[in-house]
Design an enzyme around this catalytic site. Structure first.
Site, short mmCIF file in Angstrom:
data_model
loop_
_atom_site.label_atom_id
_atom_site.label_comp_id
_atom_site.label_asym_id
_atom_site.label_seq_id
_atom_site.Cartn_x
_atom_site.Cartn_y
_atom_site.Cartn_z
N ALA A 124 14.60 -61.23 14.77
CA ALA A 124 15.77 -60.38 14.51
C ALA A 124 16.46 -59.96 15.81
O ALA A 124 17.67 -59.85 15.87
CB ALA A 124 15.37 -59.14 13.72
N ASP B 102 11.50 -60.50 8.21
CA ASP B 102 11.43 -60.98 9.59
C ASP B 102 10.10 -60.59 10.22
O ASP B 102 9.76 -61.07 11.30
CB ASP B 102 12.59 -60.40 10.41
CG ASP B 102 12.66 -61.03 11.79
OD1 ASP B 102 12.70 -62.28 11.87
OD2 ASP B 102 12.66 -60.29 12.80
N GLU C 267 0.70 -60.96 10.83
CA GLU C 267 1.73 -61.61 11.64
C GLU C 267 1.09 -62.12 12.92
O GLU C 267 0.39 -61.34 13.58
CB GLU C 267 2.83 -60.59 11.96
CG GLU C 267 3.98 -61.22 12.74
CD GLU C 267 5.13 -60.24 13.00
OE1 GLU C 267 5.52 -59.50 12.09
OE2 GLU C 267 5.61 -60.23 14.14
N HIS D 23 10.07 -63.22 13.07
CA HIS D 23 10.28 -62.10 14.00
C HIS D 23 11.29 -62.46 15.09
O HIS D 23 10.99 -62.38 16.29
CB HIS D 23 8.94 -61.66 14.62
CG HIS D 23 8.94 -60.20 15.05
ND1 HIS D 23 7.86 -59.37 14.95
CD2 HIS D 23 9.93 -59.44 15.58
CE1 HIS D 23 8.15 -58.17 15.40
NE2 HIS D 23 9.41 -58.18 15.79
N VAL E 262 12.84 -55.68 8.46
CA VAL E 262 13.09 -56.08 9.85
C VAL E 262 12.38 -55.11 10.79
O VAL E 262 12.67 -55.06 11.98
CB VAL E 262 14.60 -56.09 10.18
CG1 VAL E 262 15.29 -57.25 9.48
CG2 VAL E 262 15.26 -54.75 9.86
N GLY F 109 18.45 -46.37 15.12
CA GLY F 109 19.53 -47.23 15.60
C GLY F 109 19.87 -48.36 14.66
O GLY F 109 21.04 -48.71 14.52
N ILE F 110 18.85 -48.92 13.99
CA ILE F 110 19.13 -50.04 13.09
C ILE F 110 20.01 -49.57 11.94
O ILE F 110 21.02 -50.20 11.62
CB ILE F 110 17.82 -50.67 12.56
CG1 ILE F 110 17.01 -51.23 13.74
CG2 ILE F 110 18.10 -51.74 11.53
CD1 ILE F 110 15.58 -51.64 13.37
N ARG G 50 8.39 -53.49 10.66
CA ARG G 50 7.03 -53.90 10.98
C ARG G 50 6.35 -54.32 9.69
O ARG G 50 6.50 -53.65 8.65
CB ARG G 50 6.26 -52.75 11.64
CG ARG G 50 6.65 -52.45 13.07
CD ARG G 50 6.24 -53.59 14.02
NE ARG G 50 6.50 -53.30 15.42
CZ ARG G 50 7.56 -53.75 16.11
NH1 ARG G 50 8.47 -54.49 15.50
NH2 ARG G 50 7.68 -53.48 17.40
#
Lengths: 315, 315
Positions: free
Chosen positions: B279, B253, B258, B277, B227, B148-149, B229
Site C-alpha cells: 500500500a 494488503d 504475514e 503489503h 490496509v 492520517g489514512i 495490520r
C-alpha cells in the site's frame, strides 16, 4: 393524468412515454406535474428503450417539439437518421458521469497499483511488486473530453494528489483542471501527461484519435483508460503498443469491436484490463429517470433543457 | 558538520544516524542544520533500518533524548521492549497515509466494481456483471481508525459521493467524516455501514477486532478492506464469512499470518483480493526522510515533534 388536471395548471406538459411506459417513469412524470398522453396528442416524447431503435416512429407528429432519449451517447441515433432538426432532442449525457468517472478511476488505480498481477499471484510477491507499484499522487492525468465525466473525475484525482489536464473542443477551462487546451491545439499532450483517460463522445473528430503515433508519444509508464467509446482508440495500434510495452497498460470499459469477441487478443493480455461496458453500473435507468424529471420540470418552467443534442456535432 | 559550524548556530542538534548513515539522510540532516555525530555524543538517534531490530543498541546513552524510528507501525519495537520512557520516541506514522489511503480506495473500488471477475473473464460478460456491479456513490464507508489514512481517504470518498463514518479511540470528530464515534461506543457500526476500511494501529485493543460477530453483522454486500495490520482481523472468521458469502469480499494488503503462506486458502479465493503489503509503494523511504527532516527542524526550533509514540498505547 388526473393529478395534473386536479392542480389545474394552465399548461401541463403533454408527454408520450414509449415504447414502454414503465410505472416508475409514469409516476415520475406525474410528480413533475406533466400528463402522459398518446403520441398523437403529445408535445414531447420520452423514449425509454436503450437498444430498440427499430420501433422508433419514422415520422413524429408535428406537435412533438421535444424528444428525450435514454442514452448518454447518441451516435447510433444519429447514424440511423432518427435525429432531425424539426424539434429539440435531448440525451441522457451526463447522468452517468459520476459512476463512469468512478469506473475510470477504478481502472486507473487498478493498473497503476498492479492489481492484475496481485490477483494472478498465488504467493507473497512483495519483493517483486513493491518497487514497481505506483501511485497517482504527484502524477498528471490527461483527460480527453471536458464533460460530466471529467468534471466528476477531477475532484477525486485532486483528492488523491494528482493533477488533471483536459483536452476539450473549445479550450474553455474546465473547473478544477490545471490546464484545459482545445483539441485543435493538443500539441505535446500525449507525452506531457502521466496517464490518459478518454471521456469524449464518439464523433468523426474523435474516431481513432488514439493511434500509433499518440501511443508512441505516451510515456512507457502510462496507462490508457477508455470509458467513452471503443472507436476512439485504434485497437490494432493499441495491441502493438501493449505487446511492445510502449505503454504500461490499458484499462478498457469499451472496445472496438464491441462486444469484444471471445478469441480477441485483448482477453487475458497481461497489460490489458477489460470490463464489459459496465462503467455506468446500475445507474443507467435511474439516471435517465432523473434526467427526464429534471427536463420535464425545466420545460414546464420555461427553462433551458439539459443534454440538448447538436445534430451537427453528433452529441 | 561543517555547514552547521559555519552558520554558527548556538546549538545544532547532534544526531546519530544508524545502523546505516546513507547519503541521502546525511545530506538531509545537514540541510536541516543538524550535525551527524557518533552515538556516544548524540542528543538524538535516527534509526534507518526497518527490519533490523536485533542490532538496535540495548542501552542508549543518557544524552539521547529523542529517537526517530523508520516505520509507521511500531508494534514490533514495543514487543521487543526497545521503547522506554527515558526519552521521546517518534515513528513515521502518517508519512505513508496518502498512498495507503489510495490503496484502500483501490481495493474497495476493485471489489465493488467486480474487477476480479472481469479480469478472470475471457468473454464479454456484460449481462452477468452489469446488474451486480456496484458503485461507491451514495454508500456509507466505515473507517476504523481516525489517523492520517482516514484523513487522506475521506476527501476521495467524498469526491465519489460516498459518506465516511469513523470509529476512533476518543470519538473526537475527524474532519470530513459524517460521524465519528469512540470505539468504546461502536454500537451498530458494523451493520450500519456499507463497507469497512481498517486503518487502525495494531494494539491489544484492535487485535481480532473483526471476528465472527462483526463479520456476521456486516451487510452481505459489504467489502472489508484492511490496509492496517493483519492481526486486526481474525483470519479464520474471515474465511468463514467469505466461504458462506456472509460478506461480498475482502481486500487485504495485510494478512495474518504475514507473509501469507503459499498454500493459504485466501490465495485465489473468489471473494478475496490480496496484495502483498504494498500500500505504501515507493513512499516508505522517502516518507521517513521527510519525517526526519521535519522533526529535526522542529527540534531545532523548539517545536513539538510529529509522530510521538505513546508507550502505553503502543503507537
Amino acid at each position: 393524468m388526473e393529478k395534473g388536471a386536479e392542480r389545474a395548471r394552465p399548461k401541463p406538459l403533454r408527454l408520450a412515454v414509449a415504447p414502454e411506459a414503465d410505472e416508475a417513469v409514469v409516476e415520475l412524470v406525474h410528480q413533475a406535474d406533466a400528463v402522459v398522453v398518446d403520441l398523437a396528442d403529445a408535445q414531447a416524447l420520452a423514449w425509454t428503450a436503450w437498444t430498440d431503435l427499430a420501433s422508433f416512429p419514422r415520422s413524429l407528429p408535428a406537435s412533438v417539439a421535444w424528444v428525450q432519449l435514454p442514452s448518454a451517447g447518441i451516435e447510433r441515433w444519429v447514424e440511423a437518421g432518427i435525429i432531425d432538426r424539426a424539434r429539440v432532442w435531448t440525451s441522457a449525457a451526463g447522468v452517468c458521469a459520476v459512476p463512469v468517472a468512478e469506473h475510470a478511476l477504478t481502472l486507473l488505480l487498478t493498473g497503476v497499483r498492479l492489481l492484475p498481477e496481485s490477483l494472478r499471484a498465488a504467493e507473497w510477491a512483495r519483493t517483486d511488486l513493491l518497487p514497481r507499484a505506483g501511485t497517482l499522487g504527484g502524477t498528471v492525468v490527461g483527460i480527453v473530453g471536458g464533460g460530466g465525466i471529467a468534471r466528476a473525475l477531477i475532484p477525486a484525482l485532486t483528492a488523491l494528489g494528482a493533477e488533471a489536464r483536459v483536452v476539450n473542443r473549445s479550450g474553455r477551462p474546465v473547473p478544477g483542471a490545471a490546464e484545459t487546451r482545445p483539441i485543435a491545439g493538443i500539441g505535446d499532450f500525449w507525452e506531457a501527461v502521466d496517464h490518459v483517460v478518454l471521456a469524449a463522445p464518439d464523433t468523426p473528430d474523435t474516431r481513432h484519435l488514439v493511434g500509433a503515433a499518440e501511443l508512441d508519444a505516451m510515456k512507457p509508464t502510462a496507462w490508457l483508460i477508455n470509458v467513452a467509446r471503443g472507436p476512439i482508440v485504434d485497437t490494432e495500434a493499441l495491441l502493438g503498443a501493449l505487446d511492445s510495452a510502449g505503454i504500461a497498460g490499458a484499462g478498457l470499459d469499451v472496445t472496438d469491436p464491441e462486444p469484444l469477441p471471445a478469441a480477441h487478443p485483448l482477453w487475458g493480455h497481461p497489460r490489458a484490463i477489460v470490463t464489459p461496458h459496465i462503467a455506468d453500473a446500475a445507474m443507467t435507468r435511474r439516471g435517465f429517470r432523473q434526467r427526464l424529471a429534471d427536463n420535464v420540470r425545466r420545460w414546464t418552467a420555461g427553462e433551458e433543457l439539459i443534454g440538448v443534442v447538436d445534430p451537427a456535432r453528433g452529441y
